[in-house]
Design a protein around this motif. Structure first.
Motif, PDB file in Angstrom:
ATOM      1  N   THR A  23       0.867  -1.104   0.005  1.00  0.00           N
ATOM      2  CA  THR A  23      -0.072   0.027  -0.031  1.00  0.00           C
ATOM      3  C   THR A  23       0.968   1.161   0.045  1.00  0.00           C
ATOM      4  O   THR A  23       2.040   1.258   0.386  1.00  0.00           O
ATOM      5  CB  THR A  23      -0.775  -0.002   1.092  1.00  0.00           C
ATOM      6  OG1 THR A  23      -0.090   0.198   2.383  1.00  0.00           O
ATOM      7  CG2 THR A  23      -1.900  -1.292   1.289  1.00  0.00           C
ATOM      8  N   THR A  24       0.298   2.137  -0.406  1.00  0.00           N
ATOM      9  CA  THR A  24       0.831   3.517  -0.473  1.00  0.00           C
ATOM     10  C   THR A  24      -0.258   4.598  -0.357  1.00  0.00           C
ATOM     11  O   THR A  24      -1.461   4.284  -0.862  1.00  0.00           O
ATOM     12  CB  THR A  24       1.844   3.933  -1.618  1.00  0.00           C
ATOM     13  OG1 THR A  24       2.703   5.160  -1.233  1.00  0.00           O
ATOM     14  CG2 THR A  24       1.131   4.101  -2.929  1.00  0.00           C
ATOM     15  N   VAL A  25       0.218   5.910   0.041  1.00  0.00           N
ATOM     16  CA  VAL A  25      -0.801   7.109  -0.053  1.00  0.00           C
ATOM     17  C   VAL A  25      -0.300   8.098  -0.956  1.00  0.00           C
ATOM     18  O   VAL A  25       0.935   8.610  -0.754  1.00  0.00           O
ATOM     19  CB  VAL A  25      -1.219   7.511   1.545  1.00  0.00           C
ATOM     20  CG1 VAL A  25      -2.091   8.592   1.324  1.00  0.00           C
ATOM     21  CG2 VAL A  25      -1.720   6.284   2.141  1.00  0.00           C
ATOM     22  N   LEU A  26      -0.959   8.555  -1.768  1.00  0.00           N
ATOM     23  CA  LEU A  26      -0.599   9.880  -2.572  1.00  0.00           C
ATOM     24  C   LEU A  26      -1.374  10.823  -2.753  1.00  0.00           C
ATOM     25  O   LEU A  26      -2.893  10.604  -3.226  1.00  0.00           O
ATOM     26  CB  LEU A  26      -0.150   9.188  -4.014  1.00  0.00           C
ATOM     27  CG  LEU A  26       0.298  10.065  -4.884  1.00  0.00           C
ATOM     28  CD1 LEU A  26       1.769  11.140  -4.313  1.00  0.00           C
ATOM     29  CD2 LEU A  26       0.624   9.857  -6.245  1.00  0.00           C
ATOM     30  N   ASP A  27      -1.386  12.037  -2.130  1.00  0.00           N
ATOM     31  CA  ASP A  27      -2.472  13.129  -2.187  1.00  0.00           C
ATOM     32  C   ASP A  27      -3.551  12.644  -1.347  1.00  0.00           C
ATOM     33  O   ASP A  27      -4.870  13.079  -1.922  1.00  0.00           O
ATOM     34  CB  ASP A  27      -2.714  13.478  -3.424  1.00  0.00           C
ATOM     35  CG  ASP A  27      -1.496  14.081  -4.343  1.00  0.00           C
ATOM     36  OD1 ASP A  27      -0.698  14.770  -3.771  1.00  0.00           O
ATOM     37  OD2 ASP A  27      -1.344  13.865  -5.595  1.00  0.00           O
ATOM     38  N   HIS A  31      -3.450   3.571  -2.388  1.00  0.00           N
ATOM     39  CA  HIS A  31      -3.130   2.818  -3.747  1.00  0.00           C
ATOM     40  C   HIS A  31      -2.826   1.507  -3.159  1.00  0.00           C
ATOM     41  O   HIS A  31      -2.025   1.604  -2.214  1.00  0.00           O
ATOM     42  CB  HIS A  31      -1.978   3.496  -4.684  1.00  0.00           C
ATOM     43  CG  HIS A  31      -2.541   4.773  -5.222  1.00  0.00           C
ATOM     44  ND1 HIS A  31      -3.106   4.908  -6.508  1.00  0.00           N
ATOM     45  CD2 HIS A  31      -2.433   6.336  -4.666  1.00  0.00           C
ATOM     46  CE1 HIS A  31      -3.227   6.133  -6.651  1.00  0.00           C
ATOM     47  NE2 HIS A  31      -2.715   6.907  -5.739  1.00  0.00           N
ATOM     48  N   VAL A  32      -3.276   0.677  -3.735  1.00  0.00           N
ATOM     49  CA  VAL A  32      -3.043  -0.716  -3.373  1.00  0.00           C
ATOM     50  C   VAL A  32      -2.742  -1.984  -4.295  1.00  0.00           C
ATOM     51  O   VAL A  32      -3.476  -1.873  -5.345  1.00  0.00           O
ATOM     52  CB  VAL A  32      -4.193  -1.297  -2.353  1.00  0.00           C
ATOM     53  CG1 VAL A  32      -3.958  -2.463  -1.555  1.00  0.00           C
ATOM     54  CG2 VAL A  32      -4.581  -0.280  -1.442  1.00  0.00           C
ATOM     55  N   MET A  33      -1.958  -2.841  -4.088  1.00  0.00           N
ATOM     56  CA  MET A  33      -1.815  -4.167  -5.031  1.00  0.00           C
ATOM     57  C   MET A  33      -1.379  -5.462  -4.383  1.00  0.00           C
ATOM     58  O   MET A  33      -0.860  -5.352  -3.211  1.00  0.00           O
ATOM     59  CB  MET A  33      -0.698  -3.658  -6.108  1.00  0.00           C
ATOM     60  CG  MET A  33       0.701  -3.831  -5.659  1.00  0.00           C
ATOM     61  SD  MET A  33       1.870  -3.714  -6.931  1.00  0.00           S
ATOM     62  CE  MET A  33       3.242  -4.036  -6.305  1.00  0.00           C
ATOM     63  N   THR A  34      -1.850  -6.315  -4.703  1.00  0.00           N
ATOM     64  CA  THR A  34      -1.231  -7.659  -4.475  1.00  0.00           C
ATOM     65  C   THR A  34       0.216  -8.110  -4.952  1.00  0.00           C
ATOM     66  O   THR A  34       0.121  -7.624  -6.117  1.00  0.00           O
ATOM     67  CB  THR A  34      -2.292  -8.701  -4.774  1.00  0.00           C
ATOM     68  OG1 THR A  34      -3.538  -8.377  -4.069  1.00  0.00           O
ATOM     69  CG2 THR A  34      -1.828 -10.143  -4.151  1.00  0.00           C
ATOM     70  N   PHE A  84      -7.402  -7.207  -4.502  1.00  0.00           N
ATOM     71  CA  PHE A  84      -6.295  -6.243  -4.888  1.00  0.00           C
ATOM     72  C   PHE A  84      -5.445  -6.601  -6.072  1.00  0.00           C
ATOM     73  O   PHE A  84      -4.708  -5.993  -6.557  1.00  0.00           O
ATOM     74  CB  PHE A  84      -5.378  -5.871  -3.589  1.00  0.00           C
ATOM     75  CG  PHE A  84      -6.244  -5.011  -2.560  1.00  0.00           C
ATOM     76  CD1 PHE A  84      -6.872  -3.977  -2.977  1.00  0.00           C
ATOM     77  CD2 PHE A  84      -6.362  -5.628  -1.257  1.00  0.00           C
ATOM     78  CE1 PHE A  84      -7.683  -3.103  -1.769  1.00  0.00           C
ATOM     79  CE2 PHE A  84      -6.929  -4.775  -0.212  1.00  0.00           C
ATOM     80  CZ  PHE A  84      -7.746  -3.811  -0.571  1.00  0.00           C
ATOM     81  N   ALA A  85      -5.807  -7.873  -6.437  1.00  0.00           N
ATOM     82  CA  ALA A  85      -4.981  -8.262  -7.609  1.00  0.00           C
ATOM     83  C   ALA A  85      -5.830  -8.198  -8.985  1.00  0.00           C
ATOM     84  O   ALA A  85      -5.486  -8.243 -10.027  1.00  0.00           O
ATOM     85  CB  ALA A  85      -4.662  -9.874  -7.521  1.00  0.00           C
TER      86      ALA A  85
END
Length: 177
Positions: A23-27, A31-34, A84-85
């Protein structure tokens, strides 16, 4: 000599791997991914890497943010991993389908994990159609519960481990004995 793409993908499918959600956070947007393309790099300093597809929206977001979280999923995380995939899922409210908390650095960490880490990007390397993102681990935690079944991925199927009486240490002792 070129590699047959079907055989290459089939060969990679025979490598069992753990499953993570990154996971990450932008603005202010999560945002998330497997990711199964995740591994440790170094113990000193503590570093890990994850590979992100250049065409995925997560790729540009994680590069811009410079910080990210990793949830190493337990077997209870199968549905979360599949969600998340799924490419093309809505970006807004995508975390509403799972239980999570915010780590010390503000990234989402999923409750279906066995362990969690927060990382700062230390380097980015070319990996063909992926970027290899190396992160300095700035925080880590493991579950305090008795849940200890990792989510594994093998030949496009989820699974978990079947425990053996043998371990690396017992096999070494037998070899030395």
């Amino acid at each position: 000599m070129s590699v047959d793409q079907h055989e290459f993908r089939a060969a990679l499918g025979r490598f069992a791997s753990g499953v993570t959600v990154v996971t990450t956070v932008l603005d202010g947007v999560d945002h998330v991914m497997t990711a199964s393309a995740f591994t440790s790099v170094s113990l000193v300093p503590p570093q890990v890497l994850v590979c992100a597809h250049r065409g995925a929206r997560f790729h540009d977001a994680v590069l811009a943010s410079g910080s990210w979280g990793v949830t190493i999923l337990s077997d209870r995380g199968r549905a979360t991993s599949a969600w998340f995939a799924n490419r093309g899922r809505p970006l807004e409210n995508q975390l509403d389908k799972c239980s999570y908390r915010r780590g010390p650095g503000g990234v989402a960490l999923l409750d279906t994990g066995l362990a969690w880490m927060e990382c700062r990007t230390a380097a980015v390397h070319d990996g063909g159609d992926h970027s290899i993102i190396v992160g300095d681990v700035v925080w880590a935690e493991v579950t305090g519960s008795d849940v200890d079944d990792p989510l594994l991925y093998y030949r496009s199927h989820y699974g978990t481990i079947v425990r053996s009486e043998d371990s690396e240490k017992t096999l070494l002792a037998e070899a030395d004995g």
